[in-house]
Design a protein around this motif. Structure first.
Motif, PDB file in Angstrom:
ATOM      1  N   ALA A 277       0.828  -1.205   0.000  1.00 57.01           N
ATOM      2  CA  ALA A 277       0.000   0.000   0.000  1.00 57.01           C
ATOM      3  C   ALA A 277       0.864   1.257   0.000  1.00 57.01           C
ATOM      4  CB  ALA A 277      -0.922  -0.013   1.223  1.00 57.01           C
ATOM      5  N   LEU A 280       2.149   1.759  -3.577  1.00 57.70           N
ATOM      6  CA  LEU A 280       1.119   2.306  -4.460  1.00 57.70           C
ATOM      7  C   LEU A 280       0.918   3.801  -4.211  1.00 57.70           C
ATOM      8  CD1 LEU A 280      -1.649  -0.460  -4.470  1.00 57.70           C
ATOM      9  CD2 LEU A 280      -0.051   0.113  -6.302  1.00 57.70           C
ATOM     10  N   ALA A 281       0.872   4.195  -2.944  1.00 56.42           N
ATOM     11  CA  ALA A 281       0.704   5.619  -2.622  1.00 56.42           C
ATOM     12  C   ALA A 281       1.877   6.436  -3.153  1.00 56.42           C
ATOM     13  CB  ALA A 281       0.572   5.791  -1.113  1.00 56.42           C
ATOM     14  N   ASP A 284       1.691   6.933  -6.816  1.00 55.36           N
ATOM     15  CA  ASP A 284       0.639   7.890  -7.145  1.00 55.36           C
ATOM     16  C   ASP A 284       0.993   9.314  -6.748  1.00 55.36           C
ATOM     17  OD1 ASP A 284      -1.053   6.176  -8.396  1.00 55.36           O
ATOM     18  OD2 ASP A 284      -2.381   5.852  -6.685  1.00 55.36           O
ATOM     19  N   VAL A 289      -0.870   6.972   3.051  1.00 52.17           N
ATOM     20  CA  VAL A 289      -1.546   5.771   2.574  1.00 52.17           C
ATOM     21  C   VAL A 289      -3.032   5.872   2.873  1.00 52.17           C
ATOM     22  CG1 VAL A 289      -1.654   3.247   2.754  1.00 52.17           C
ATOM     23  CG2 VAL A 289       0.541   4.423   2.990  1.00 52.17           C
ATOM     24  N   ASP A 293      -5.642   2.250  -1.125  1.00 50.64           N
ATOM     25  CA  ASP A 293      -4.373   1.582  -1.424  1.00 50.64           C
ATOM     26  C   ASP A 293      -4.364   0.167  -0.852  1.00 50.64           C
ATOM     27  OD1 ASP A 293      -3.259   3.889  -2.681  1.00 50.64           O
ATOM     28  OD2 ASP A 293      -2.760   4.719  -0.715  1.00 50.64           O
TER      29      ASP A 293
END
Length: 333
Positions: A277, A280-281, A284, A289, A293
């Motif tokens: 997670a 992914l954050a 982006d 988070v 995510d």
């Protein structure tokens, strides 16, 4: 919690901008598999390993080759077969007549990126050797242990169609994979683009074009430090813990889950979910988070870690149905 994207060119750190360039390069070389590209980057950022499952011909091998092409690393593909021996992976002691002594000859595991192709075709002894490498970043030959490179990532593939001559991966090894990603066939428009790309590569001797720049290993380590520095609010951390706990004690959340699940996820799943997670954050462009995510990465973290009841399997209920029910029943912050 609303996500705000960071402009990639003005405020992105050098490490993140390098990863954005790498993602763009991979997306150009691996058409129609955006999820696979993203999961490869997540595994790289989170210092994890990736198990990819899908039919032949879906660019699984090409994806990890392109990743190796975009990094300053050593890459090795290993084709797993039923007659394989542990020494084929780890290396072995070789007698040197000119020295009158044995010297250790390193095997393919001593590279940074390993493609373990059709991993489920290798017998248990080979799986054990790979398990130690993935878990401890070292291999043992005789009484000696040998450290593996600091940057070490295994991407393993398995074919869900052919089962003859295969060995089911033991649960202990499956748990060492951070993510289990499934890939599927591209749509018609993407297939046309793949055909055009293949014609271009046929003229260029099937070589991947060079990336805009190759990422140094220190850039990867810098990116990992930034990922770990992201803000993880206490409610989001509690949410991750609750999801993992619900796989072990599902009764308070869902009677269906309690009926379906025989064995839940280990604490390693919670660590993988948090780091995935975070990655992914970071990709982006956020410094925090969100529950989104966590929900995005949860299926790939849990898919290979859940053991289903025999009755659920007989009714055709799979791990994905359990994960969908889990995400519905465990309240998000």
């Amino acid at each position: 919690m609303e996500a705000t994207l960071m402009p990639p060119t003005e405020t992105a750190s050098p490490a993140r901008q390098a990863f954005l360039d790498l993602r763009g390069y991979l997306s150009e070389q691996v058409l129609g598999q955006a999820a696979l590209v993203e999961r490869l980057l997540v595994a790289l950022l989170a210092d994890g390993h990736l198990l990819v499952e899908g039919p032949p011909g879906l660019a699984k091998t090409r994806a990890v080759k392109a990743l190796a092409h975009g990094l300053e690393v050593d890459f090795q593909r290993v084709q797993f077969t039923p007659d394989m021996l542990p020494a084929d992976l780890t290396g072995s002691e070789i007698f040197r007549p000119e020295e009158g002594a044995f010297r250790f000859q390193r095997g393919p595991l001593f590279h940074n990126l390993i493609l373990a192709d059709e991993i489920n075709r290798a017998p248990a002894k080979v799986q054990s050797a790979l398990l130690e490498a993935m878990a401890e970043h070292q291999i043992s030959v005789g009484a000696a242990s040998h450290a593996l490179p600091r940057l070490f990532l295994v991407m393993a593939t398995q074919n869900p169609i052919e089962q003859e001559g295969t060995y089911p991966l033991p649960e202990a090894q499956l748990d060492r994979f951070m993510l289990h990603t499934r890939v599927d066939y591209p749509d018609r428009a993407t297939t046309l683009r793949i055909m055009a790309l293949a014609r271009t590569e046929a003229r260029d001797a099937r070589e991947l074009p060079p990336p805009p720049r190759r990422l140094a290993q220190e850039t990867v380590f810098a990116a990992r430090r930034e990922v770990l520095a992201l803000t993880l609010a206490e409610p989001v951390a509690e949410y991750i813990a609750a999801l993992v706990e619900a796989t072990r004690r599902p009764e308070p959340y869902s009677a269906q889950l309690a009926e379906w699940l025989r064995w839940g996820a280990s604490p390693r799943a919670a660590i993988a979910m948090e780091r995935g997670a975070r990655a992914l954050a970071w990709l982006d462009g956020r410094d925090f988070v969100t529950p989104d995510d966590v929900q995005s990465i949860a299926p790939d973290v849990l898919r290979h870690r859940l053991l289903l009841d025999y009755g659920a399997q007989a009714r055709g209920i799979g791990a994905q149905a359990c994960i969908d029910e889990l995400l519905r029943q465990v309240p998000a912050p």
